[in-house]
Write an enzyme that holds these catalytic residues in place. Structure first.
Site, PDB file in Angstrom:
ATOM      1  CE1 TYR A  39      -4.094   1.391  -0.495  1.00 21.48           C
ATOM      2  CE2 TYR A  39      -3.702   2.560   1.559  1.00 21.48           C
ATOM      3  CZ  TYR A  39      -4.445   2.372   0.410  1.00 21.48           C
ATOM      4  OH  TYR A  39      -5.534   3.161   0.166  1.00 21.48           O
ATOM      5  CE  LYS A  94     -20.897 -20.276 -15.669  1.00 21.78           C
ATOM      6  NZ  LYS A  94     -21.969 -20.943 -16.401  1.00 21.78           N
TER       7      LYS A  94
END
Length: 417
Positions: A39, A94
């Protein structure tokens, strides 16, 4: 569904943690240095590189192995329009299949959209986050317009699996079934019962595989789609025939292939008797097919039967296709999934069914013997050859047809997962 199976399904989704997905880290995040790179301030460096060259998003982020599974919940399985939130278990499922079968990271997005245009705008606005878009459970005819619009607007592949995944596996299976029956696609007569997204895509791909339009009779809930009807939309009109046939009973007489993508118990034994010698019957309505396999086999000893169910031979299942289509497309950074890539997937799936079945697959099915023939026209979803063979065929077709932004990868085919 029995009470015990219903309870098991609910417990599977609820326990030990609700849902079927989690996020995993791919880089270390233990030390102060790790965090400063992950970060602030380190993350600013890839930001600046991507700002200069957007293609570098594939180098510095997970975009290249990330697919969005997106639905508006307007046609969930065979359950109908139950809304976006109700579709979330299916979309998570899925995503599970993408990861399990092709090591693709996938996230589900359920869109509250008040019109097809609203849905299109929403998906187009987020598409560049991902390496590909898998559309799912969107009703016809809106699904055709939605996919067409997004293919034009997005620079990553957009694939409506209910159309194209179903079509690829179905056509592969029909071609193999015709081969077993000693018939050719150029000479067969096919009746398609159903006129929605799956039916349209299957019939279009049959044409690409060698059939002619006059060989296909499409039947909807009001009968044969013929040139005299005034109650059909432009998508059904594509299949309107100049014919005297009006009912399924008329159309089925002498047919070589029956493709059912409609509803339960719509093909009778008497109609099945009217089909040509050595018929091919695909009754793919789920969970209850257009004719039960038991009744079909009692009626005709010379048929090849397929369904959408896993508890009968010859299951027509999209999982044989969509993970590997996307794997191949992502690995060459394809801009779209074109007809040549679909046909390449068909041939790869067909060819695997002709090969000796690995022991690991047979053991997963109780040690049953599996040899190309009436009860084995498609590979099983657990066949480890699907990933390398289908992905490689799709990737090569993308490169050969100029829709790939990367060359064919070295060291392909891939190793199995």
């Amino acid at each position: 569904m029995t009470d015990s199976l219903r309870r098991a399904a609910l417990d599977y989704h609820a326990l030990p943690t609700p849902g079927k997905l989690a996020v995993a880290l791919t880089t270390p995040a233990q030390t102060q240095e790790d965090l400063s790179l992950a970060y602030s301030p380190g993350v600013a460096e890839p930001v600046l590189e991507i700002a200069k060259s957007p293609e570098d998003a594939y180098l510095y982020t997970g975009k290249g192995n990330l697919v969005a599974v997106i639905s508006n919940g307007s046609a969930i399985l065979g359950l109908g329009n139950l809304g976006p939130l109700a579709s979330k278990p299916v979309m998570e499922g899925k995503c599970l299949l993408f990861k399990r079968f092709a090591d693709i990271n996938a996230v589900d997005i359920e869109v509250e959209a008040n019109s097809p245009e609203h849905f299109i705008e929403t998906v187009a606005a987020v598409a560049n986050t991902f390496g590909g878009i898998n559309l799912e459970d969107i009703k016809a005819p809106e699904c055709f317009h939605i996919e067409d619009a997004l293919v034009k607007r997005c620079n990553v592949p957009v694939f409506h699996d209910d159309q194209h995944g179903t079509a690829i596996v179905t056509v592969a299976a029909i071609l193999n079934a015709l081969e077993v029956q000693g018939k050719k696609i150029e000479q067969m007569h096919m009746v398609c019962l159903g006129a929605g997204a799956a039916a349209t895509a299957c019939c279009r791909l049959m044409l690409a595989a060698g059939a002619k339009k006059e060989q296909i009779t499409m039947v909807d809930s009001r009968g044969v789609i013929h040139s005299g009807r005034t109650d059909i939309n432009v998508y059904k009109g594509e299949w309107a025939r100049d014919t005297d046939m009006r009912t399924l009973d008329d159309a089925i007489d002498g047919a070589d292939v029956f493709l059912g993508v409609s509803g339960p118990n719509l093909l009778s034994a008497q109609q099945l008797k009217k089909m040509a010698a050595k018929p091919v019957v695909f009754a793919c309505a789920n969970p209850d097919p257009e004719i039960s396999p038991e009744l079909a086999h009692r009626t005709r000893k010379d048929l090849i039967m397929a369904t959408g169910r896993s508890d009968y031979p010859n299951q027509v299942n999209n999982v044989l296709c969509f993970p590997f289509i996307f794997r191949g497309a992502l690995d060459v950074r394809a801009e779209r999934v074109n007809e040549e890539m679909k046909l390449a997937a068909i041939e790869a799936i067909r060819n695997i069914a002709h090969l000796p079945v690995p022991d690991v697959v047979r053991q997963g099915y109780g040690g049953a013997a599996m040899t190309f023939g009436p009860d084995y026209i498609l590979p099983k979803p657990t066949d480890p050859r699907l990933l390398p063979e289908v992905a490689a065929a799709v990737a090569k077709a993308a490169v050969d047809t100029g829709v790939a932004r990367l060359p064919y990868p070295k060291n392909y085919p891939l190793a199995e997962l």
